[in-house]
Design an enzyme around this catalytic site. Structure first.
Site, PDB file in Angstrom:
ATOM      1  N   ASP A 144      24.558  30.848  -0.709  1.00  0.00           N
ATOM      2  CA  ASP A 144      23.343  30.672   0.301  1.00  0.00           C
ATOM      3  C   ASP A 144      23.325  29.404   1.095  1.00  0.00           C
ATOM      4  OD1 ASP A 144      21.172  31.637   1.013  1.00  0.00           O
ATOM      5  OD2 ASP A 144      20.303  31.925  -0.752  1.00  0.00           O
ATOM      6  N   ASP A 147       0.889  -1.160  -0.179  1.00  0.00           N
ATOM      7  CA  ASP A 147      -0.073  -0.004   0.044  1.00  0.00           C
ATOM      8  C   ASP A 147       0.815   1.083  -0.184  1.00  0.00           C
ATOM      9  OD1 ASP A 147       0.831   0.138   2.488  1.00  0.00           O
ATOM     10  OD2 ASP A 147      -1.088   0.208   3.513  1.00  0.00           O
ATOM     11  N   ARG A 174      10.743  38.691  -1.409  1.00  0.00           N
ATOM     12  CA  ARG A 174      10.064  37.604  -2.085  1.00  0.00           C
ATOM     13  C   ARG A 174       8.624  37.851  -1.939  1.00  0.00           C
ATOM     14  NH1 ARG A 174      11.239  32.012  -2.980  1.00  0.00           N
ATOM     15  NH2 ARG A 174      13.051  32.032  -1.692  1.00  0.00           N
ATOM     16  N   LYS A 193      16.944  41.153  -0.630  1.00  0.00           N
ATOM     17  CA  LYS A 193      16.209  40.345  -1.607  1.00  0.00           C
ATOM     18  C   LYS A 193      14.665  40.791  -1.005  1.00  0.00           C
ATOM     19  CE  LYS A 193      15.356  35.641  -0.444  1.00  0.00           C
ATOM     20  NZ  LYS A 193      15.861  34.435  -0.456  1.00  0.00           N
ATOM     21  N   GLN A 237       9.119  26.654   7.709  1.00  0.00           N
ATOM     22  CA  GLN A 237       8.037  27.026   8.213  1.00  0.00           C
ATOM     23  C   GLN A 237       8.300  26.854   9.587  1.00  0.00           C
ATOM     24  OE1 GLN A 237       4.814  24.477   6.760  1.00  0.00           O
ATOM     25  NE2 GLN A 237       5.806  24.022   4.958  1.00  0.00           N
ATOM     26  N   ASP A 294      21.218  37.526  -0.108  1.00  0.00           N
ATOM     27  CA  ASP A 294      20.239  38.423   0.680  1.00  0.00           C
ATOM     28  C   ASP A 294      21.102  38.612   1.889  1.00  0.00           C
ATOM     29  OD1 ASP A 294      20.044  35.980   2.652  1.00  0.00           O
ATOM     30  OD2 ASP A 294      18.127  35.376   1.477  1.00  0.00           O
TER      31      ASP A 294
END
Ligand code: R5P
Length: 290
Positions: A210, A33, A185, A183, A90, A159
């Site tokens: 970065d 599955d 966004r 920067k 996040q 940035d």
């Protein structure tokens, strides 16, 4: 014993060599599955160091299973090395109803380990989300090793947040200037724009540094400006070469000559390992023998 996640086998092997520890041969299966089933060998009371990058949802599940499996197998002490911590961006709830995903992941991981090691998380404050001791490692220094000979180099952060690692790479390289772009966004569209600094790039090699290249929007915006200004060679260097979707071709199109990344995420451009830096961080973490 070092226990690799399926996406960190090369790094785990390098870390085993670096620290003179055994490398476990874990297995990574799936049920019909689609559910994941990761398994590990016996431990005999050894300590376990699980090394698993979390660059996908499946990798998070596999990490939790490996943590649980090493305990079941008798590991006396568990260290969890997360070379790239997914969901770290996040780190707050950006809109009503949204989770703090980095906290949710950290809580889950904390239940299965005695210690966590993170490599260049997006913000080091995510360490506070864990309920076990956390070491945050800065591996940017390794990015200087694979750089070619550079002409009058400029180490540029795309940035302000990346200035520190640009300076680290410049210092490790041994010569060159540093500068940064500003920067913006757009949160709705994800589109990135940069406000260039005054730095002259004519006749100079530029290394744009970065922490991560994800969609490549940040790096390609910076590279496009540098190309328009006549930079003869542009190297894009990052700790975490996520390179999602069409990031590689975006970078090429913007004039990037070479991408240099580490093995926190194992990609074709992972030309240098963070194993030495992790080895230093693990140090005397040998509770229960290795
Ligand atoms: C942002 O603050 C980070 O340092 C990176 O610049 C960013 O996450 C890169 O993302 P992308 O490649 O999607 O522009």
């Amino acid at each position: 014993m070092i226990v690799p996640g399926s996406s960190s086998q090369l790094l785990a092997a390098a870390l085993a060599d670096e620290t003179d520890r055994r490398l476990a041969t874990a297995t990574y299966d799936r049920f019909p599955d689609g559910e994941t089933l990761a398994a590990v060998p016996e431990f005999d009371g050894e300590s376990a160091t699980v090394v698993a990058t979390t660059d996908s949802d499946a990798a998070w599940v596999e990490l939790l299973q490996l943590q649980d499996a090493v305990r079941e197998a008798g590991a006396s002490h568990v260290t969890t090395v997360i070379p790239y911590m997914g969901y770290a961006r996040q780190d707050r709830s950006f809109a009503d109803g949204q989770p703090v995903s980095a906290r949710a992941m950290a809580r889950a991981v904390s239940t299965g380990t005695d210690r966590v090691v993170l490599v260049n998380p997006h913000e080091s404050a995510v360490a506070d989300f864990y309920s076990v001791p956390v070491d945050v490692v800065d591996a940017a220094i390794v990015l200087a090793d694979p750089l070619p000979d550079l002409v009058d180099p400029l180490f540029l952060a795309p940035d302000e947040g990346a200035v520190g690692i640009a300076e680290t790479v410049r210092d490790a390289y041994g010569t060159g200037e540093t500068d940064y772009f500003e920067k913006h966004r757009d949160r709705e569209t994800g589109a990135v724009s940069v406000s260039p600094s005054d730095a002259s790039v004519s006749g100079r090699d530029v290394v744009v540094v970065d922490d991560i290249i994800a969609t490549g929007s940040t790096m390609s915006e910076a590279a496009g400006v540098l190309t328009d200004r006549g930079a003869p060679r542009i190297v894009a260097a990052c700790v975490h070469p996520m390179l999602a979707a069409n990031a590689v071709t975006k970078l090429r199109d913007a004039g990037v000559d070479r991408i240099v990344g580490s093995d926190t995420i194992e990609r074709g451009c992972s030309v240098v390992s963070v194993a030495s830096v992790l080895g230093d961080a693990l140090g005397a973490d040998t509770v229960g023998g290795e």
